[in-house]
Design a protein around this motif. Structure first.
Motif, PDB file in Angstrom:
ATOM      1  N   CYS A   1      63.095   8.756  54.331  1.00 32.94           N
ATOM      2  CA  CYS A   1      62.295   8.477  55.724  1.00 32.94           C
ATOM      3  C   CYS A   1      60.948   8.291  55.772  1.00 32.94           C
ATOM      4  O   CYS A   1      60.389   8.069  56.534  1.00 32.94           O
ATOM      5  CB  CYS A   1      62.764   9.561  56.634  1.00 32.94           C
ATOM      6  SG  CYS A   1      62.070  11.139  56.388  1.00 32.94           S
TER       7      CYS A   1
ATOM      8  N   CYS B   1      59.284  11.816  50.953  1.00 33.26           N
ATOM      9  CA  CYS B   1      60.605  11.371  50.998  1.00 33.26           C
ATOM     10  C   CYS B   1      60.886  10.030  50.824  1.00 33.26           C
ATOM     11  O   CYS B   1      60.200   9.356  51.856  1.00 33.26           O
ATOM     12  CB  CYS B   1      61.133  11.881  52.473  1.00 33.26           C
ATOM     13  SG  CYS B   1      62.893  11.391  52.527  1.00 33.26           S
TER      14      CYS B   1
ATOM     15  N   CYS C   1      66.025  16.049  52.121  1.00 33.95           N
ATOM     16  CA  CYS C   1      64.821  16.111  53.181  1.00 33.95           C
ATOM     17  C   CYS C   1      65.117  16.998  54.332  1.00 33.95           C
ATOM     18  O   CYS C   1      66.024  16.472  55.006  1.00 33.95           O
ATOM     19  CB  CYS C   1      64.657  14.687  53.511  1.00 33.95           C
ATOM     20  SG  CYS C   1      63.233  14.531  54.473  1.00 33.95           S
TER      21      CYS C   1
ATOM     22  N   VAL D   1      58.291  10.229  55.106  1.00 31.04           N
ATOM     23  CA  VAL D   1      57.373  10.992  55.349  1.00 31.04           C
ATOM     24  C   VAL D   1      56.703  11.627  54.046  1.00 31.04           C
ATOM     25  O   VAL D   1      57.081  11.562  52.978  1.00 31.04           O
ATOM     26  CB  VAL D   1      58.005  12.503  55.962  1.00 31.04           C
ATOM     27  CG1 VAL D   1      58.584  12.220  57.372  1.00 31.04           C
ATOM     28  CG2 VAL D   1      59.015  13.150  55.134  1.00 31.04           C
TER      29      VAL D   1
ATOM     30  N   HIS E   1      65.150  14.356  57.896  1.00 32.51           N
ATOM     31  CA  HIS E   1      66.112  13.300  58.093  1.00 32.51           C
ATOM     32  C   HIS E   1      67.327  13.723  57.528  1.00 32.51           C
ATOM     33  O   HIS E   1      67.193  14.558  56.405  1.00 32.51           O
ATOM     34  CB  HIS E   1      65.882  11.855  57.790  1.00 32.51           C
ATOM     35  CG  HIS E   1      66.035  11.509  56.557  1.00 32.51           C
ATOM     36  ND1 HIS E   1      65.178  11.703  55.384  1.00 32.51           N
ATOM     37  CD2 HIS E   1      67.227  11.039  55.969  1.00 32.51           C
ATOM     38  CE1 HIS E   1      65.788  11.404  54.279  1.00 32.51           C
ATOM     39  NE2 HIS E   1      66.887  10.738  54.498  1.00 32.51           N
TER      40      HIS E   1
HETATM   41 ZN   LIG Z   1      63.255  12.204  54.693  1.00 36.73          ZN
END
Ligand SMILES: [Zn+2]
Length: 548
Positions: free
Chosen positions: A61, A58, A37, A63, A40
């Motif tokens: 995190c 993701c 990702c 998103v 992050h």
């Molecule tokens: Zn992420």
């Protein structure tokens, strides 16, 4: 504005894997693609791209979205800018509507205003004097486009003689409306610093007073172009050096950035009068640089450095902290020729994680066992937010600083990331399968909402409600891409609903039985109703519901 038909054509031709793989390395994994990702820090890929659904998500995190959202987030662009970027990557020519309110006009206005500000500087001896005293060379003035703005009426005149519409100037954040009508310049009697987006387009201005106005620095207001919690001053100029040298210096102001660049530290950027926040992280992560926080050594500077260092390390960044001593800032030191000293300071910064641990410990009286306990608690909580390997590497250091037994830190209590969200009990998987089925087949929504209220779904109530209402959220895309949750056909759905309802009413039955507040007749009626009617029918696979 970009013509809608042309946007639709572009969207129909986008391939999400194609576009995203221009930015990050993606690997095929079954029907999907996986990557580390970019939003992050992670070493094991939890970023999933689905070519069939044209979305990404993701699981680390949270998103997610479509190709346009990705380009917006990754490049820090607004929607039309992202469309333009994607179009140029695909060699697609977008069509524009006439006279619409797109950002090009506001941007062109900012460019013209900038040109005028910068010409003004030549006629303003007091500003030139100020810049000279701060050690800024003519070359830096030109490189950073430093300018000057005088009285409000001068700007208004400039706009009208150049046929630049006032509403556009308001939209660009250059003028504001008076309460009693009319417009005024937002910056007056100030040295001006144009502010550019990370892609190098002008988005606003900062201004420093030369008439001792109580607000020393002012920035453009939040506009469509100017988002100060994402922008980093100097980034566009620093970008190539950040990539080349794998280093990025975060400092506290315009002058620090300019003086750093002037002295050859061209990786310097600054936040715009705000703290470093998670919104800055995507920009900071580009090129994976080592981050140097170069802050004043005063109380405010140390506090800001601690906050930034904590956030950076918890997001997987590597870096160091340099606190400038004795109330000096980097700009002052460079101005008096202490470039070598600055270089030494930058080289010998303290690594971020030990800095955080020591600063946390320092704010407590460690001789007092109670305070020591609190200090231990906050350091442990911080370490638990790091990845297991990094955490393990710093437990020894933390126990030395706090003078406690390393064994007290024990194992990590929190998971590395929030992937656990969708990995819980079997019951939850049943609920999630029901929700996933609705996402993929909205003709079942009635069937489900006839017997289930979102509130019955506990932790997943909000998710169910969002799906029923047809809303979008990153949890929804997450669920769509989560291969451990299967969607069902109608027959499976019916079975799954019946078994959910059976469990639900069994639990209700238990709580009614022990409910002492319920009147006795009502209680025995409900118990009978559930026991003799609701549960047996559900057991037979009939979908029944009962409102209390
Ligand atoms: Zn992420």
């Amino acid at each position: 504005m970009i013509d809608n038909t042309s946007v639709e054509q572009l969207k129909n031709n986008i391939d999400i894997v194609d576009i995203i793989s221009n930015y990050i390395e993606v690997k095929k994994a079954g029907a999907n693609f996986k990557a580390n990702c970019p939003f992050h820090g992670e070493k094991t890929p939890s970023f999933v791209i689905s070519p069939s659904k044209q979305i990404y998500h993701c699981f680390g995190c949270g998103v997610g979205g479509d190709t346009i959202k990705f380009v917006q987030e990754y490049e820090k662009l607004n929607y039309p800018e992202a469309l333009e970027k994607i179009a140029s990557m695909m060699n697609f020519s977008l069509a524009y509507t006439q006279g619409g309110s797109d950002n090009t006009e506001a941007r062109r206005l900012l460019e013209q205003v900038q040109e005028w500000y910068s010409k003004n500087l030549d006629h303003t001896a007091v500003s030139i004097e100020y810049l000279k005293n701060r050690g800024i060379t003519q070359q830096s003035i030109e490189h950073f486009g430093i300018g000057y703005v005088g009285a409000s009426s001068e700007l208004i005149n400039f706009l009208s003689t150049n046929f630049l519409p006032i509403p556009k100037a308001e939209e660009a954040g250059v003028v504001a409306q008076r309460e009693r009508g009319g417009f005024y310049a937002r910056l007056t009697e100030r040295i001006t610093f144009p502010i550019y987006s990370s892609s190098g387009a002008i988005v606003g201005f900062g201004g420093r007073t030369i008439t001792n106005h109580p607000a020393k620095y002012i920035n453009s207001p939040q506009t469509k172009l100017f988002n100060k919690s994402q922008l980093l001053y100097g980034y566009a100029k620093a970008k190539e050096h950040i990539y080349a040298n794998k280093k990025l210096i975060v400092c506290e102001g315009y002058l620090d950035v300019i003086m750093f660049h002037q002295a050859g530290f061209r990786e310097a950027v600054a936040t715009l009068g705000t703290a470093l926040t998670t919104e800055h992280l995507p920009t900071l992560r580009k090129g994976e640089p080592h981050i140097v926080l170069a802050y004043d050594g005063d109380k405010a500077g140390v506090a800001a450095a601690l906050k930034a260092a904590t956030m950076l390390t918890e997001s997987g960044f590597d870096g160091s902290v340099v606190l400038f001593p004795d109330g000096k800032d980097p700009a002052d030191m460079i101005a008096v020729g202490q470039v070598q000293e600055v270089a030494n300071l930058l080289r010998n910064g303290q690594a971020l994680i030990p800095f955080v641990i020591e600063m946390m410990a320092k704010s407590y009286e460690l001789n007092n066992p109670r305070e020591k306990e609190v200090a231990f608690g906050s350091v442990k909580a911080y370490l638990d937010n790091l990845t297991p390997i990094i955490r393990e590497a710093y437990v020894a250091h933390a126990s030395t600083v706090l003078a406690v037994n390393p064994a007290l830190f024990g194992g990590q209590t929190k998971l590395e990331n929030t992937k656990a969200r969708f990995e819980s009990t079997r019951d939850d998987i049943g609920q999630l399968s029901i929700i996933k089925t609705l996402i993929e087949n909205d003709t079942f929504i009635n069937k489900v909402s006839n017997v289930i209220e979102p509130s019955m779904f506990g932790n997943y109530g909000a998710l169910l409600e969002a799906v029923i209402k047809g809303e979008n959220s990153s949890n929804i895309t997450g669920l769509m891409l989560d291969e451990s949750i299967k969607s069902m056909d109608e027959e499976e759905l019916s079975r799954s609903l019946a078994s959910f309802l059976f469990r639900y009413y069994s639990i209700q039955l238990k709580s009614i039985t022990v409910d002492t507040a319920l009147p006795i007749e009502k209680k025995s009626f409900l118990i009978r109703k559930i026991k003799m009617d609701v549960l047996p029918r559900l057991r037979r696979g009939e979908l029944v519901t009962y409102k209390f």
